[in-house]
Design an enzyme around this catalytic site. Structure first.
Site, PDB file in Angstrom:
ATOM      1  N   GLY A  84       0.827  -1.210   0.000  1.00 26.25           N
ATOM      2  CA  GLY A  84       0.000   0.000   0.000  1.00 26.25           C
ATOM      3  C   GLY A  84       0.857   1.253   0.000  1.00 26.25           C
ATOM      4  N   ALA A 101      15.684  10.375  -1.121  1.00 26.34           N
ATOM      5  CA  ALA A 101      16.865  10.243  -0.261  1.00 26.34           C
ATOM      6  C   ALA A 101      17.745   9.087  -0.723  1.00 26.34           C
ATOM      7  CB  ALA A 101      16.431  10.041   1.195  1.00 26.34           C
ATOM      8  N   ASP A 144       0.100   1.901   8.659  1.00 31.99           N
ATOM      9  CA  ASP A 144      -0.325   1.025   9.763  1.00 31.99           C
ATOM     10  C   ASP A 144       0.627   1.044  10.970  1.00 31.99           C
ATOM     11  OD1 ASP A 144      -2.387   0.291   8.105  1.00 31.99           O
ATOM     12  OD2 ASP A 144      -1.516  -1.641   7.546  1.00 31.99           O
ATOM     13  N   ARG A 172      -5.864  -3.421   8.731  1.00 34.32           N
ATOM     14  CA  ARG A 172      -6.534  -4.696   8.479  1.00 34.32           C
ATOM     15  C   ARG A 172      -6.268  -5.700   9.592  1.00 34.32           C
ATOM     16  NH1 ARG A 172      -6.155  -5.785   2.513  1.00 34.32           N
ATOM     17  NH2 ARG A 172      -3.943  -5.647   2.959  1.00 34.32           N
ATOM     18  N   GLY A 215      -9.217  12.030  21.513  1.00 32.85           N
ATOM     19  CA  GLY A 215     -10.005  11.976  22.741  1.00 32.85           C
ATOM     20  C   GLY A 215     -11.216  11.074  22.579  1.00 32.85           C
ATOM     21  N   TYR A 263      -9.700   5.514   2.311  1.00 32.58           N
ATOM     22  CA  TYR A 263      -8.435   5.845   1.652  1.00 32.58           C
ATOM     23  C   TYR A 263      -7.983   7.289   1.823  1.00 32.58           C
ATOM     24  CZ  TYR A 263      -8.502   1.200  -0.125  1.00 32.58           C
ATOM     25  OH  TYR A 263      -8.498  -0.161  -0.186  1.00 32.58           O
TER      26      TYR A 263
HETATM   27  O1  F6P Z   1      -1.453  -1.547   4.811  1.00 32.00           O
HETATM   28  C1  F6P Z   1      -2.032  -0.322   4.556  1.00 32.00           C
HETATM   29  C2  F6P Z   1      -3.522  -0.458   4.344  1.00 32.00           C
HETATM   30  O2  F6P Z   1      -4.066   0.810   4.069  1.00 32.00           O
HETATM   31  C3  F6P Z   1      -4.294  -1.114   5.485  1.00 32.00           C
HETATM   32  O3  F6P Z   1      -4.549  -0.252   6.566  1.00 32.00           O
HETATM   33  C4  F6P Z   1      -5.538  -1.561   4.764  1.00 32.00           C
HETATM   34  O4  F6P Z   1      -6.165  -2.608   5.427  1.00 32.00           O
HETATM   35  C5  F6P Z   1      -4.980  -2.011   3.445  1.00 32.00           C
HETATM   36  O5  F6P Z   1      -3.783  -1.298   3.245  1.00 32.00           O
HETATM   37  C6  F6P Z   1      -5.888  -1.812   2.263  1.00 32.00           C
HETATM   38  O6  F6P Z   1      -5.284  -2.413   1.168  1.00 32.00           O
HETATM   39  P1  F6P Z   1      -5.625  -2.096  -0.348  1.00 32.00           P
HETATM   40  O7  F6P Z   1      -5.000  -0.779  -0.686  1.00 32.00           O
HETATM   41  O8  F6P Z   1      -4.984  -3.205  -1.107  1.00 32.00           O
HETATM   42  O9  F6P Z   1      -7.103  -2.031  -0.466  1.00 32.00           O
END
Ligand code: F6P
Length: 323
Positions: A13, A24, A130, A174, A188, A253
């Site tokens: 991802g 860099a 994550d 996930r 909070g 997203y």
């Molecule tokens: O690993 C990053 C992440 O955004 C997770 O938080 C999420 O579960 C997953 O990727 C979603 O994956 P994809 O972009 O393949 O739908």
């Protein structure tokens, strides 16, 4: 003999700061007099020989852009030995002698296999919203994602407060609850539900009732996507607490994009520099990480076999703040 050419790719991802990390890697390599090959679309591009020569100008003006200009895909076929073998042959043919892999847990596994099967020099630069990789306090992109989630949830809280509503907010993650937990502390939130420590729907009802008795008229529940679905939980809570107005939002997203924050950019740049330093010294297979404010490197084998613990202290803070 000294190394002449290194490769860089982003995989899994996308995360804000990946571009800053590529920049860099490229510029540090050029400082060493190395050539740099960009591999497009992660391990898939490696398999398909999607190579581009990178110069200092190729990475101009990208430190502030989220995503990855090298593109990324998830490539499950990389689990097959024959596919990895073809990738290794492609690396050799292209003259690439070391590889900087920028990505998350899946990428760590892929990078490790490349080393394990063929002894290929790899260094992982951890990048994932994550923040779920063992061995580093932070991954590239996490700070930006937390800030993005905070600003979205602050907006939602305005409605929650005005209408005396309870909101279930689903954040990404996930398998791991690190993002949800950090966001919960920062926003909070009254309740946080993560895959590592699931609490039953009945317990959530109980907590909400308890909070109502203490005079709380609205509540924010942060739910990690790996611990359940916001619509299901909301439907359950609404059935059990019909007098309340309960709504949900799935952040989705929007958490993966946005301008990288200062912390993300600095981390990405420090990690990119350190990764090339290690490859040049012939030290591999490692993941670059940060502990406190010190850069560290952890054997990749350890990274892929150990779990990053969830912060019990953070969990406790959420409940102590919810009085
Ligand atoms: O690993 C990053 C992440 O955004 C997770 O938080 C999420 O579960 C997953 O990727 C979603 O994956 P994809 O972009 O393949 O739908």
């Amino acid at each position: 003999m000294a190394m002449k050419k290194i490769g860089v790719l982003t995989t899994g991802g996308d995360a804000p700061g990946m571009n800053a990390a590529i920049r860099a890697v490229v510029r540090t390599s050029l400082n060493y007099g190395l050539e740099v090959t960009g591999i497009e679309r992660g391990f898939r591009g490696l398999y398909e020989r999607s190579f581009i020569k990178l110069t200092s100008r190729s990475v101009s003006g990208i430190i502030n852009r989220a995503g990855t200009f090298l593109k990324t895909v998830r490539f499950p076929d990389f689990k097959e030995y024959e596919v990895r073998k073809a990738c290794y042959e492609n690396l050799k043919e292209e003259g690439i002698e070391g590889l900087a892999v920028i990505g998350g847990d899946g990428s760590a596994n892929g990078a490790y296999r490349l080393y394990n099967d063929f002894g290929f020099p790899v260094v992982l630069i951890p990048a994932s919203i994550d923040n779920d990789l063992y061995g580093t306090d932070f991954t590239i992109g996490f700070d930006t994602a937390v800030n993005t989630a905070i600003s979205a949830i602050d907006n939602i809280r305005d409605t929650a407060t005005s209408h005396n509503r309870t909101f279930v907010i689903e954040v990404m993650g996930r398998e791991k609850g690190n993002l949800a937990l950090e966001v919960a502390v920062a926003c909070g939130a009254e309740i946080v539900i993560i895959p590592e420590i699931k609490i039953s729907n009945e317990k959530v009802v109980h907590l909400l009732k308890e909070q109502e008795e203490k005079g709380k008229e609205s509540s924010i529940i942060i739910l990690a996507e790996g611990a359940g679905k916001a619509d299901d939980l909301t439907a359950f809570l609404q059935r059990e607490l019909p007098e309340r107005e309960i709504r949900y939002s799935v952040l989705g997203y929007i958490q993966r994009g946005g301008t990288p924050t200062y912390l993300t950019r600095v981390l990405a740049t420090r990690f990119g520099v350190a990764a090339v330093d290690l490859l040049v010294k012939g030290q591999y297979p490692y993941m670059i990480g940060i502990k406190g404010n010190e850069l560290v490197h952890i054997p990749l084998g350890e990274v892929i076999s150990k779990q990053k613990p969830i912060s019990d202290a953070y969990l406790e803070i959420v409940s102590r703040m919810a009085i």
